[in-house]
Design a protein around this motif. Sequence first.
Motif, PDB file in Angstrom:
ATOM      1  N   ASN A 120       0.825  -1.211   0.000  1.00  0.00           N
ATOM      2  CA  ASN A 120       0.000   0.000   0.000  1.00  0.00           C
ATOM      3  C   ASN A 120       0.860   1.261   0.000  1.00  0.00           C
ATOM      4  OD1 ASN A 120      -2.541  -1.149  -0.194  1.00  0.00           O
ATOM      5  ND2 ASN A 120      -2.678  -1.507   1.998  1.00  0.00           N
ATOM      6  N   GLU A 121       1.993   1.203   0.668  1.00  0.00           N
ATOM      7  CA  GLU A 121       2.928   2.343   0.635  1.00  0.00           C
ATOM      8  C   GLU A 121       3.421   2.589  -0.794  1.00  0.00           C
ATOM      9  OE1 GLU A 121       6.010   1.313   3.382  1.00  0.00           O
ATOM     10  OE2 GLU A 121       4.707   1.465   5.143  1.00  0.00           O
ATOM     11  N   LYS A 122       3.482   1.521  -1.581  1.00  0.00           N
ATOM     12  CA  LYS A 122       3.956   1.620  -2.962  1.00  0.00           C
ATOM     13  C   LYS A 122       2.823   1.854  -3.962  1.00  0.00           C
ATOM     14  CE  LYS A 122       8.104  -1.194  -2.174  1.00  0.00           C
ATOM     15  NZ  LYS A 122       9.125  -0.223  -2.611  1.00  0.00           N
ATOM     16  N   GLY A 123       1.584   1.987  -3.441  1.00  0.00           N
ATOM     17  CA  GLY A 123       0.470   2.359  -4.311  1.00  0.00           C
ATOM     18  C   GLY A 123      -0.322   1.219  -4.920  1.00  0.00           C
ATOM     19  N   TYR A 124      -0.225  -0.003  -4.349  1.00  0.00           N
ATOM     20  CA  TYR A 124      -0.910  -1.156  -4.940  1.00  0.00           C
ATOM     21  C   TYR A 124      -2.367  -1.315  -4.497  1.00  0.00           C
ATOM     22  CZ  TYR A 124       3.382  -2.961  -7.030  1.00  0.00           C
ATOM     23  OH  TYR A 124       4.508  -3.123  -7.803  1.00  0.00           O
ATOM     24  N   MET A 125      -2.826  -0.528  -3.538  1.00  0.00           N
ATOM     25  CA  MET A 125      -4.189  -0.648  -3.000  1.00  0.00           C
ATOM     26  C   MET A 125      -4.476  -2.118  -2.665  1.00  0.00           C
ATOM     27  SD  MET A 125      -6.480   1.932  -5.338  1.00  0.00           S
ATOM     28  CE  MET A 125      -7.970   1.648  -4.373  1.00  0.00           C
ATOM     29  N   ALA A 126      -3.606  -2.714  -1.845  1.00  0.00           N
ATOM     30  CA  ALA A 126      -3.675  -4.145  -1.541  1.00  0.00           C
ATOM     31  C   ALA A 126      -4.597  -4.444  -0.367  1.00  0.00           C
ATOM     32  CB  ALA A 126      -2.267  -4.674  -1.248  1.00  0.00           C
ATOM     33  N   ASN A 127      -5.115  -5.668  -0.384  1.00  0.00           N
ATOM     34  CA  ASN A 127      -5.987  -6.135   0.692  1.00  0.00           C
ATOM     35  C   ASN A 127      -5.715  -7.625   0.918  1.00  0.00           C
ATOM     36  OD1 ASN A 127      -8.167  -5.748   2.569  1.00  0.00           O
ATOM     37  ND2 ASN A 127      -9.419  -6.982   1.207  1.00  0.00           N
ATOM     38  N   ILE A 128      -5.770  -8.054   2.164  1.00  0.00           N
ATOM     39  CA  ILE A 128      -5.489  -9.460   2.480  1.00  0.00           C
ATOM     40  C   ILE A 128      -6.677 -10.083   3.197  1.00  0.00           C
ATOM     41  CG2 ILE A 128      -4.385  -8.994   4.721  1.00  0.00           C
ATOM     42  CD1 ILE A 128      -3.040 -11.536   2.251  1.00  0.00           C
ATOM     43  N   SER A 129      -6.982 -11.339   2.859  1.00  0.00           N
ATOM     44  CA  SER A 129      -8.032 -12.094   3.555  1.00  0.00           C
ATOM     45  C   SER A 129      -7.476 -13.468   3.898  1.00  0.00           C
ATOM     46  CB  SER A 129      -9.257 -12.284   2.660  1.00  0.00           C
ATOM     47  OG  SER A 129      -9.763 -11.049   2.227  1.00  0.00           O
ATOM     48  N   GLN A 130      -7.731 -13.927   5.120  1.00  0.00           N
ATOM     49  CA  GLN A 130      -7.349 -15.285   5.489  1.00  0.00           C
ATOM     50  C   GLN A 130      -8.520 -16.191   5.154  1.00  0.00           C
ATOM     51  OE1 GLN A 130      -5.836 -15.781   9.461  1.00  0.00           O
ATOM     52  NE2 GLN A 130      -5.348 -17.943   9.156  1.00  0.00           N
ATOM     53  N   ILE A 131      -8.300 -17.150   4.251  1.00  0.00           N
ATOM     54  CA  ILE A 131      -9.406 -17.987   3.786  1.00  0.00           C
ATOM     55  C   ILE A 131      -9.279 -19.440   4.246  1.00  0.00           C
ATOM     56  CG2 ILE A 131      -9.940 -16.515   1.807  1.00  0.00           C
ATOM     57  CD1 ILE A 131      -8.361 -18.439   0.047  1.00  0.00           C
ATOM     58  N   GLY A 132      -8.242 -19.723   5.033  1.00  0.00           N
ATOM     59  CA  GLY A 132      -8.039 -21.053   5.595  1.00  0.00           C
ATOM     60  C   GLY A 132      -7.016 -20.954   6.710  1.00  0.00           C
ATOM     61  N   GLU A 133      -6.779 -22.055   7.395  1.00  0.00           N
ATOM     62  CA  GLU A 133      -5.858 -22.017   8.530  1.00  0.00           C
ATOM     63  C   GLU A 133      -4.477 -21.506   8.133  1.00  0.00           C
ATOM     64  OE1 GLU A 133      -4.065 -24.962  12.023  1.00  0.00           O
ATOM     65  OE2 GLU A 133      -5.561 -25.737  10.610  1.00  0.00           O
ATOM     66  N   ASN A 134      -3.991 -21.928   6.962  1.00  0.00           N
ATOM     67  CA  ASN A 134      -2.671 -21.504   6.489  1.00  0.00           C
ATOM     68  C   ASN A 134      -2.727 -20.904   5.089  1.00  0.00           C
ATOM     69  OD1 ASN A 134      -1.180 -22.599   8.809  1.00  0.00           O
ATOM     70  ND2 ASN A 134      -1.810 -24.593   8.003  1.00  0.00           N
ATOM     71  N   THR A 135      -3.899 -20.385   4.712  1.00  0.00           N
ATOM     72  CA  THR A 135      -4.093 -19.883   3.349  1.00  0.00           C
ATOM     73  C   THR A 135      -4.611 -18.443   3.360  1.00  0.00           C
ATOM     74  OG1 THR A 135      -4.654 -22.139   2.662  1.00  0.00           O
ATOM     75  CG2 THR A 135      -5.165 -20.378   1.124  1.00  0.00           C
ATOM     76  N   TYR A 136      -3.999 -17.619   2.515  1.00  0.00           N
ATOM     77  CA  TYR A 136      -4.374 -16.206   2.414  1.00  0.00           C
ATOM     78  C   TYR A 136      -4.647 -15.842   0.955  1.00  0.00           C
ATOM     79  CZ  TYR A 136      -2.503 -15.767   7.160  1.00  0.00           C
ATOM     80  OH  TYR A 136      -2.260 -15.911   8.506  1.00  0.00           O
ATOM     81  N   GLU A 137      -5.510 -14.858   0.783  1.00  0.00           N
ATOM     82  CA  GLU A 137      -5.768 -14.309  -0.547  1.00  0.00           C
ATOM     83  C   GLU A 137      -5.332 -12.847  -0.543  1.00  0.00           C
ATOM     84  OE1 GLU A 137      -9.476 -15.055  -3.242  1.00  0.00           O
ATOM     85  OE2 GLU A 137      -9.820 -13.155  -2.180  1.00  0.00           O
ATOM     86  N   LEU A 138      -4.398 -12.513  -1.405  1.00  0.00           N
ATOM     87  CA  LEU A 138      -3.903 -11.145  -1.531  1.00  0.00           C
ATOM     88  C   LEU A 138      -4.448 -10.542  -2.825  1.00  0.00           C
ATOM     89  CD1 LEU A 138      -1.910  -8.778  -0.789  1.00  0.00           C
ATOM     90  CD2 LEU A 138      -0.172 -10.024  -2.087  1.00  0.00           C
ATOM     91  N   VAL A 139      -5.122  -9.402  -2.717  1.00  0.00           N
ATOM     92  CA  VAL A 139      -5.653  -8.716  -3.895  1.00  0.00           C
ATOM     93  C   VAL A 139      -4.981  -7.352  -4.025  1.00  0.00           C
ATOM     94  CG1 VAL A 139      -7.718  -7.833  -5.058  1.00  0.00           C
ATOM     95  CG2 VAL A 139      -7.885  -9.877  -3.623  1.00  0.00           C
ATOM     96  N   GLU A 140      -4.505  -7.047  -5.234  1.00  0.00           N
ATOM     97  CA  GLU A 140      -3.949  -5.726  -5.532  1.00  0.00           C
ATOM     98  C   GLU A 140      -4.883  -5.044  -6.527  1.00  0.00           C
ATOM     99  OE1 GLU A 140       0.769  -6.882  -4.919  1.00  0.00           O
ATOM    100  OE2 GLU A 140      -0.036  -6.765  -6.960  1.00  0.00           O
ATOM    101  N   TYR A 141      -5.551  -3.975  -6.068  1.00  0.00           N
ATOM    102  CA  TYR A 141      -6.544  -3.308  -6.905  1.00  0.00           C
ATOM    103  C   TYR A 141      -5.904  -2.327  -7.885  1.00  0.00           C
ATOM    104  CZ  TYR A 141      -9.959  -5.228  -3.655  1.00  0.00           C
ATOM    105  OH  TYR A 141     -10.719  -6.081  -2.901  1.00  0.00           O
TER     106      TYR A 141
END
Length: 208
Positions: free
Chosen positions: A137-158
């Motif tokens: 986000n500091e670099k301007g990616y408008m990023a967001n993170i969601s934890q979708i499982g015990e050891n799994t994440y979804e990273l979205v860069e808008y």
Amino acid sequence: MDATKKSTKDKILDLLKKEVSLTVNDLTDRLNITHMAVRKHLNILEKDGLIQSNEIKQPMGRPLQIYSLTEKGERLFPKNYEGISVEFLHDIKDLHGEESIHYLFKKREQRLTKEYSTRIAQKSTHEKMNELVKIQNEKGYMANISQIGENTYELVEYNCPILAVAKEFKTACSCETQMFKNVLETDQVNRICCKTDRDDHCKFLIKF
């Protein structure tokens, strides 16, 4: 910028950047203001050339107005070329061949790996992911993170600050994916959507 300090017009632009297209009802629900207030802001943004509207015919009733960003609106969001221009890269490719481009992006990958690793070191998995999003986000990616499982994440860069470069040189995308693998110390980083493939966002599935 602190979201609470953003104007309603800024919030509308942010929502359209993230969601790609929205109706007046969608915006009313998300902003918690009246239809009349939303339409007033939309009229101003449309007059300024920052958004556009398209009519979608419905089986019954009036056509639905769908709003989205124009090219001018897209240009409001961060574009950080880090000293790289598309023309400059093409010149290097012409002078020194395709391998020189791969070498440049690999050098960038190594530099970013070092920068990110310094900030992410000695953190738990969840803290690492939150810090990664903060850096993006500091670099301007408008990023967001969601934890979708015990050891799994979804990273979205808008937003992609180097989209013009990445469209011409896809190695930029593969180097970013590899950099995430290096920094997070997992080989299970999969880019499942990419703006260079005309997807709305860049999306990663990350497993530990």
